[in-house]
Scaffold this motif. Sequence first.
Motif, PDB file in Angstrom:
ATOM      1  N   CYS A 207       9.982   0.425   7.854  1.00  0.00           N
ATOM      2  CA  CYS A 207       9.313  -0.869   7.777  1.00  0.00           C
ATOM      3  C   CYS A 207       8.184  -0.858   6.743  1.00  0.00           C
ATOM      4  CB  CYS A 207       8.745  -1.244   9.155  1.00  0.00           C
ATOM      5  SG  CYS A 207      10.038  -1.618  10.389  1.00  0.00           S
ATOM      6  N   MET A 208       7.450   0.255   6.675  1.00  0.00           N
ATOM      7  CA  MET A 208       6.381   0.361   5.699  1.00  0.00           C
ATOM      8  C   MET A 208       6.934   0.342   4.284  1.00  0.00           C
ATOM      9  SD  MET A 208       3.914   3.187   7.534  1.00  0.00           S
ATOM     10  CE  MET A 208       2.855   3.283   6.099  1.00  0.00           C
ATOM     11  N   ALA A 209       8.060   1.045   4.082  1.00  0.00           N
ATOM     12  CA  ALA A 209       8.678   1.077   2.751  1.00  0.00           C
ATOM     13  C   ALA A 209       9.149  -0.309   2.343  1.00  0.00           C
ATOM     14  CB  ALA A 209       9.846   2.070   2.743  1.00  0.00           C
ATOM     15  N   LEU A 210       9.781  -1.041   3.294  1.00  0.00           N
ATOM     16  CA  LEU A 210      10.229  -2.399   2.979  1.00  0.00           C
ATOM     17  C   LEU A 210       9.048  -3.310   2.672  1.00  0.00           C
ATOM     18  CD1 LEU A 210      13.056  -2.819   5.660  1.00  0.00           C
ATOM     19  CD2 LEU A 210      13.336  -2.519   3.189  1.00  0.00           C
ATOM     20  N   THR A 211       7.962  -3.119   3.403  1.00  0.00           N
ATOM     21  CA  THR A 211       6.771  -3.935   3.154  1.00  0.00           C
ATOM     22  C   THR A 211       6.213  -3.686   1.763  1.00  0.00           C
ATOM     23  OG1 THR A 211       6.234  -3.889   5.509  1.00  0.00           O
ATOM     24  CG2 THR A 211       4.446  -4.487   3.986  1.00  0.00           C
ATOM     25  N   LEU A 212       6.189  -2.386   1.347  1.00  0.00           N
ATOM     26  CA  LEU A 212       5.709  -2.063   0.016  1.00  0.00           C
ATOM     27  C   LEU A 212       6.600  -2.661  -1.057  1.00  0.00           C
ATOM     28  CD1 LEU A 212       4.620   1.671   0.505  1.00  0.00           C
ATOM     29  CD2 LEU A 212       3.134  -0.312   0.135  1.00  0.00           C
ATOM     30  N   CYS A 213       7.921  -2.606  -0.843  1.00  0.00           N
ATOM     31  CA  CYS A 213       8.857  -3.184  -1.809  1.00  0.00           C
ATOM     32  C   CYS A 213       8.635  -4.691  -1.947  1.00  0.00           C
ATOM     33  CB  CYS A 213      10.298  -2.896  -1.400  1.00  0.00           C
ATOM     34  SG  CYS A 213      10.761  -1.148  -1.567  1.00  0.00           S
ATOM     35  N   ARG A 214       8.440  -5.352  -0.798  1.00  0.00           N
ATOM     36  CA  ARG A 214       8.214  -6.794  -0.841  1.00  0.00           C
ATOM     37  C   ARG A 214       6.886  -7.105  -1.523  1.00  0.00           C
ATOM     38  NH1 ARG A 214      11.195 -10.146   2.279  1.00  0.00           N
ATOM     39  NH2 ARG A 214       9.412 -11.552   2.560  1.00  0.00           N
ATOM     40  N   ALA A 215       5.911  -6.225  -1.332  1.00  0.00           N
ATOM     41  CA  ALA A 215       4.622  -6.419  -1.993  1.00  0.00           C
ATOM     42  C   ALA A 215       4.779  -6.282  -3.499  1.00  0.00           C
ATOM     43  CB  ALA A 215       3.594  -5.414  -1.460  1.00  0.00           C
ATOM     44  N   GLN A 216       5.618  -5.321  -3.937  1.00  0.00           N
ATOM     45  CA  GLN A 216       5.873  -5.175  -5.364  1.00  0.00           C
ATOM     46  C   GLN A 216       6.525  -6.423  -5.916  1.00  0.00           C
ATOM     47  OE1 GLN A 216       5.140  -2.815  -7.543  1.00  0.00           O
ATOM     48  NE2 GLN A 216       4.053  -1.499  -6.101  1.00  0.00           N
ATOM     49  N   ASP A 217       7.474  -6.989  -5.159  1.00  0.00           N
ATOM     50  CA  ASP A 217       8.148  -8.201  -5.609  1.00  0.00           C
ATOM     51  C   ASP A 217       7.186  -9.362  -5.729  1.00  0.00           C
ATOM     52  OD1 ASP A 217      10.509  -6.829  -5.740  1.00  0.00           O
ATOM     53  OD2 ASP A 217      11.178  -7.446  -3.736  1.00  0.00           O
ATOM     54  N   ARG A 218       6.130  -9.360  -4.906  1.00  0.00           N
ATOM     55  CA  ARG A 218       5.200 -10.474  -4.894  1.00  0.00           C
ATOM     56  C   ARG A 218       4.022 -10.265  -5.846  1.00  0.00           C
ATOM     57  NH1 ARG A 218       5.916 -10.116   0.833  1.00  0.00           N
ATOM     58  NH2 ARG A 218       3.852  -9.161   0.985  1.00  0.00           N
ATOM     59  N   THR A 219       4.078  -9.182  -6.696  1.00  0.00           N
ATOM     60  CA  THR A 219       3.006  -8.952  -7.654  1.00  0.00           C
ATOM     61  C   THR A 219       2.874 -10.141  -8.600  1.00  0.00           C
ATOM     62  OG1 THR A 219       3.353  -6.555  -7.597  1.00  0.00           O
ATOM     63  CG2 THR A 219       2.179  -7.453  -9.503  1.00  0.00           C
ATOM     64  N   VAL A 220       1.660 -10.614  -8.770  1.00  0.00           N
ATOM     65  CA  VAL A 220       1.426 -11.761  -9.642  1.00  0.00           C
ATOM     66  C   VAL A 220       1.672 -11.347 -11.088  1.00  0.00           C
ATOM     67  CG1 VAL A 220      -0.271 -13.436 -10.441  1.00  0.00           C
ATOM     68  CG2 VAL A 220      -0.223 -12.742  -8.035  1.00  0.00           C
ATOM     69  N   GLN A 221       2.540 -12.066 -11.774  1.00  0.00           N
ATOM     70  CA  GLN A 221       2.851 -11.772 -13.158  1.00  0.00           C
ATOM     71  C   GLN A 221       1.859 -12.478 -14.076  1.00  0.00           C
ATOM     72  OE1 GLN A 221       6.897 -12.552 -14.236  1.00  0.00           O
ATOM     73  NE2 GLN A 221       7.659 -10.701 -13.261  1.00  0.00           N
ATOM     74  N   ASN A 222       1.219 -11.691 -14.929  1.00  0.00           N
ATOM     75  CA  ASN A 222       0.351 -12.266 -15.949  1.00  0.00           C
ATOM     76  C   ASN A 222       1.195 -12.802 -17.106  1.00  0.00           C
ATOM     77  OD1 ASN A 222      -2.043 -11.484 -14.586  1.00  0.00           O
ATOM     78  ND2 ASN A 222      -1.856  -9.422 -15.439  1.00  0.00           N
ATOM     79  N   ARG A 223       0.835 -13.948 -17.621  1.00  0.00           N
ATOM     80  CA  ARG A 223       1.496 -14.549 -18.773  1.00  0.00           C
ATOM     81  C   ARG A 223       3.026 -14.513 -18.613  1.00  0.00           C
ATOM     82  NH1 ARG A 223      -1.926 -15.312 -22.825  1.00  0.00           N
ATOM     83  NH2 ARG A 223      -0.286 -15.228 -24.397  1.00  0.00           N
ATOM     84  N   PRO A 224       3.582 -15.167 -17.617  1.00  0.00           N
ATOM     85  CA  PRO A 224       5.019 -15.062 -17.316  1.00  0.00           C
ATOM     86  C   PRO A 224       5.922 -15.663 -18.394  1.00  0.00           C
ATOM     87  CG  PRO A 224       4.006 -16.769 -15.976  1.00  0.00           C
ATOM     88  CD  PRO A 224       2.886 -16.050 -16.655  1.00  0.00           C
ATOM     89  N   TYR A 225       5.391 -16.551 -19.229  1.00  0.00           N
ATOM     90  CA  TYR A 225       6.240 -17.221 -20.218  1.00  0.00           C
ATOM     91  C   TYR A 225       6.001 -16.708 -21.648  1.00  0.00           C
ATOM     92  CZ  TYR A 225       6.482 -20.389 -16.232  1.00  0.00           C
ATOM     93  OH  TYR A 225       6.639 -20.911 -14.971  1.00  0.00           O
ATOM     94  N   THR A 226       5.225 -15.638 -21.780  1.00  0.00           N
ATOM     95  CA  THR A 226       4.872 -15.195 -23.134  1.00  0.00           C
ATOM     96  C   THR A 226       6.076 -14.703 -23.926  1.00  0.00           C
ATOM     97  OG1 THR A 226       3.325 -13.800 -24.375  1.00  0.00           O
ATOM     98  CG2 THR A 226       4.343 -12.832 -22.409  1.00  0.00           C
ATOM     99  N   ASP A 227       7.074 -14.124 -23.236  1.00  0.00           N
ATOM    100  CA  ASP A 227       8.252 -13.603 -23.930  1.00  0.00           C
ATOM    101  C   ASP A 227       9.273 -14.686 -24.255  1.00  0.00           C
ATOM    102  OD1 ASP A 227       7.298 -11.022 -23.954  1.00  0.00           O
ATOM    103  OD2 ASP A 227       8.193 -10.518 -22.025  1.00  0.00           O
ATOM    104  N   LEU A 228       9.035 -15.908 -23.828  1.00  0.00           N
ATOM    105  CA  LEU A 228       9.958 -16.996 -24.126  1.00  0.00           C
ATOM    106  C   LEU A 228       9.616 -17.704 -25.435  1.00  0.00           C
ATOM    107  CD1 LEU A 228      10.301 -18.570 -20.559  1.00  0.00           C
ATOM    108  CD2 LEU A 228      11.759 -16.848 -21.662  1.00  0.00           C
TER     109      LEU A 228
END
Length: 249
Positions: A13-34
């Motif tokens: 459960c802790m590992a899944l929580t960490l994975c979900r936390a990684q997925d929810r990391t706020v992306q800086n400048r999400p459209y810069t590569d577009l």
Amino acid sequence: MKKRFWSSVMLLCMALTLCRAQDRTVQNRPYTDLRQFHFGILVGTHLQDIEFMNVGPMSTVADDGTAIESLVTADQDRWDAGFHVGVLGELRLNTNLQLRVAPAMYFGTRHISFHNYKDVDPEGEVRKQRQDMKTAYFSTAVDLILAGPRFGNHRPYMIVGANPMINLSNKQDDYLKLKRSDLFFEIGAGCDFYLPFFKLRPELKFLFGLTNCLDKDHVNQLRDKTMIPYTQSVSEAHSKMIVLTFYFE
């Protein structure tokens, strides 16, 4: 057994929580590569080296017509550091490919040593000469960037390209002189770091000179004829560099 079972469940459960936390990391400048096209600046340091092909034993004619036997070797016995600055323009080809053009100025000094084995001092030591070859290159690197998928605020990539350079610093009274232009093949890797206000891109690449950059006509311009054995001791020269650059986009 029950304790081990529940301990394993808790770890999972802790590992899944960490994975979900990684997925929810706020992306800086999400459209810069577009962006289809963008600019930036670059600054970095580099190490220069040059490989010489020495002629070996040779004979030169002095002003009085006598033949002088010599055996001179030339070598850059260390990697010499320099720095470079420039700008860049990058074109987005597709999701994973970009084309980058980066005009820059490279500044540095190569320390060349000569050993004349036919000329020894009274103590029997081989006489040595040195040349500080200052370099100021204007380069226009053209690179193809192959980028991987973005993970949070990081994105690794590899580059391959060509880098033509113009040598703006040449002295007429040196032992050796380089040609006005040279062409390098370059390959390297780097990683994009997406920060809140800009993208930082540290990159390490290796440059290999593809042409003989030695000016063979320089011997005809020498005023001091005692320099001729040193100038003619080398038949080819190929430059190479290790370049660390920080791009700000």
